[in-house]
Design a protein around this motif. Structure first.
Motif, PDB file in Angstrom:
ATOM      1  N   LYS A  65     -13.606 -20.914   3.721  1.00  0.00           N
ATOM      2  CA  LYS A  65     -14.750 -21.807   3.517  1.00  0.00           C
ATOM      3  C   LYS A  65     -15.533 -22.059   4.799  1.00  0.00           C
ATOM      4  N   HIS A  66     -14.830 -22.349   5.869  1.00  0.00           N
ATOM      5  CA  HIS A  66     -15.485 -22.652   7.138  1.00  0.00           C
ATOM      6  C   HIS A  66     -14.694 -22.027   8.272  1.00  0.00           C
ATOM      7  N   PHE A  67     -15.420 -21.444   9.191  1.00  0.00           N
ATOM      8  CA  PHE A  67     -14.800 -20.828  10.361  1.00  0.00           C
ATOM      9  C   PHE A  67     -15.806 -20.873  11.497  1.00  0.00           C
ATOM     10  N   GLY A  68     -15.354 -21.340  12.652  1.00  0.00           N
ATOM     11  CA  GLY A  68     -16.244 -21.346  13.798  1.00  0.00           C
ATOM     12  C   GLY A  68     -15.648 -22.059  14.985  1.00  0.00           C
ATOM     13  N   LEU A  69     -16.372 -21.934  16.081  1.00  0.00           N
ATOM     14  CA  LEU A  69     -16.000 -22.554  17.350  1.00  0.00           C
ATOM     15  C   LEU A  69     -17.128 -23.449  17.827  1.00  0.00           C
ATOM     16  N   GLY A  75     -18.037 -16.745  22.718  1.00  0.00           N
ATOM     17  CA  GLY A  75     -18.207 -15.604  23.614  1.00  0.00           C
ATOM     18  C   GLY A  75     -16.994 -15.280  24.463  1.00  0.00           C
ATOM     19  N   ARG A  76     -15.882 -15.944  24.228  1.00  0.00           N
ATOM     20  CA  ARG A  76     -14.657 -15.718  25.003  1.00  0.00           C
ATOM     21  C   ARG A  76     -13.589 -14.959  24.223  1.00  0.00           C
ATOM     22  N   GLY A  77     -13.911 -14.516  23.023  1.00  0.00           N
ATOM     23  CA  GLY A  77     -12.923 -13.809  22.199  1.00  0.00           C
ATOM     24  C   GLY A  77     -11.990 -14.731  21.447  1.00  0.00           C
ATOM     25  N   LEU A  78     -12.273 -16.023  21.445  1.00  0.00           N
ATOM     26  CA  LEU A  78     -11.401 -16.983  20.780  1.00  0.00           C
ATOM     27  C   LEU A  78     -11.573 -16.982  19.263  1.00  0.00           C
ATOM     28  N   GLY A  79     -12.774 -16.696  18.791  1.00  0.00           N
ATOM     29  CA  GLY A  79     -13.024 -16.674  17.351  1.00  0.00           C
ATOM     30  C   GLY A  79     -12.178 -15.628  16.638  1.00  0.00           C
ATOM     31  N   PRO A  80     -12.227 -14.365  17.094  1.00  0.00           N
ATOM     32  CA  PRO A  80     -11.376 -13.360  16.453  1.00  0.00           C
ATOM     33  C   PRO A  80      -9.884 -13.705  16.541  1.00  0.00           C
ATOM     34  N   TRP A  99     -11.621 -13.930   0.542  1.00  0.00           N
ATOM     35  CA  TRP A  99     -13.048 -13.637   0.592  1.00  0.00           C
ATOM     36  C   TRP A  99     -13.803 -14.756   1.294  1.00  0.00           C
ATOM     37  N   LEU A 100     -15.044 -14.456   1.630  1.00  0.00           N
ATOM     38  CA  LEU A 100     -15.925 -15.423   2.270  1.00  0.00           C
ATOM     39  C   LEU A 100     -17.354 -15.045   1.959  1.00  0.00           C
ATOM     40  N   HIS A 101     -18.259 -15.928   2.260  1.00  0.00           N
ATOM     41  CA  HIS A 101     -19.673 -15.570   2.210  1.00  0.00           C
ATOM     42  C   HIS A 101     -20.301 -15.984   3.528  1.00  0.00           C
ATOM     43  N   THR A 102     -21.320 -15.263   3.894  1.00  0.00           N
ATOM     44  CA  THR A 102     -22.055 -15.577   5.117  1.00  0.00           C
ATOM     45  C   THR A 102     -23.496 -15.885   4.740  1.00  0.00           C
ATOM     46  N   ASP A 103     -24.214 -16.443   5.671  1.00  0.00           N
ATOM     47  CA  ASP A 103     -25.640 -16.649   5.438  1.00  0.00           C
ATOM     48  C   ASP A 103     -26.392 -16.518   6.753  1.00  0.00           C
ATOM     49  N   THR A 104     -27.685 -16.643   6.679  1.00  0.00           N
ATOM     50  CA  THR A 104     -28.516 -16.409   7.860  1.00  0.00           C
ATOM     51  C   THR A 104     -28.332 -17.475   8.940  1.00  0.00           C
ATOM     52  N   SER A 105     -27.690 -18.567   8.616  1.00  0.00           N
ATOM     53  CA  SER A 105     -27.427 -19.604   9.617  1.00  0.00           C
ATOM     54  C   SER A 105     -26.181 -19.312  10.442  1.00  0.00           C
ATOM     55  N   HIS A 107     -23.419 -17.539  12.963  1.00  0.00           N
ATOM     56  CA  HIS A 107     -23.534 -16.965  14.302  1.00  0.00           C
ATOM     57  C   HIS A 107     -23.930 -15.495  14.179  1.00  0.00           C
ATOM     58  N   PRO A 108     -24.795 -15.004  15.055  1.00  0.00           N
ATOM     59  CA  PRO A 108     -25.254 -13.611  14.961  1.00  0.00           C
ATOM     60  C   PRO A 108     -24.125 -12.569  14.973  1.00  0.00           C
ATOM     61  N   LYS A 109     -22.994 -12.891  15.571  1.00  0.00           N
ATOM     62  CA  LYS A 109     -21.883 -11.942  15.632  1.00  0.00           C
ATOM     63  C   LYS A 109     -20.885 -12.106  14.494  1.00  0.00           C
ATOM     64  N   ALA A 110     -21.118 -13.045  13.600  1.00  0.00           N
ATOM     65  CA  ALA A 110     -20.142 -13.346  12.541  1.00  0.00           C
ATOM     66  C   ALA A 110     -19.810 -12.119  11.702  1.00  0.00           C
TER      67      ALA A 110
END
Length: 131
Positions: A65-69, A75-80, A99-105, A107-110
Motif C-alpha cells: 500500500k505504501h512504501f517510501g523514505l 538516494g542512499r540505496g536504503l529504499g531497495p 502487487w502494488l500500483h504506482t502513479d505520477t506522484s 518518486h521518479p525512480k520508483a
C-alpha cells in the motif's frame, strides 16, 4: 499511532499521500492493529526514516500500500534495502501474488526499483481526478 502518522506525513506529503490522513482515529487504529496489516519501519540511528506497509496479510493476494523514505535519506540505496527485507518477510506467508500500483506522484525512480526487485508491469492506466 501518532508516531506512525508523523512518519506517514514525512514520507508521503510530497507524494500526495492522504489515505491514512482521511481515516478516523478508530479506523486507523483498527487498520494498524489488524492481522491483515504488516508494517515495516526503517530506522537510522533510532530515527524512523522509511516505511513499507502491506494489506491483505494471510490472503492469497497482498498489496503493498505504501512504501517510501523521508526525502533526507533518499538516494542512499536504503529504499531497495527496506523493500527487499519487507518482501522477504511477506513471501514467507506464501501469498499467490504481491502487487502494488504506482502513479505520477511517486518518486521518479520508483518504477525502476520495483522492476529491479522483481515486480512486473501489468497495465498502464491513465486516470483523471478533479483538483
Amino acid at each position: 499511532m501518532q508516531d506512525y502518522l508523523q512518519l506517514y506525513r514525512s514520507v508521503g506529503e510530497h507524494l500526495q499521500w492522504d489515505e491514512r490522513l482521511r481515516m478516523s482515529r478508530d479506523q486507523l487504529a483498527a487498520f494498524l492493529n489488524s492481522c491483515c496489516t504488516a508494517l515495516y519501519i526503517l530506522r537510522l540511528e533510532g530515527q524512523p526514516v522509511g516505511l513499507c506497509e502491506f494489506d491483505g496479510i494471510g490472503a492469497r493476494e497482498v498489496e503493498l500500500k505504501h512504501f517510501g523514505l523521508i526525502p533526507d535519506v533518499q538516494g542512499r540505496g536504503l529504499g531497495p534495502y527496506l523493500l527487499d527485507r519487507a518482501l522477504r518477510e511477506i513471501w514467507k506467508g506464501q501469498p499467490d501474488r504481491v502487487w502494488l500500483h504506482t502513479d505520477t506522484s511517486d518518486h521518479p525512480k520508483a518504477k525502476s526499483v520495483y522492476a529491479r526487485i522483481g515486480f512486473k508491469s501489468y497495465a498502464d492506466i491513465w486516470e483523471d481526478f478533479p483538483d
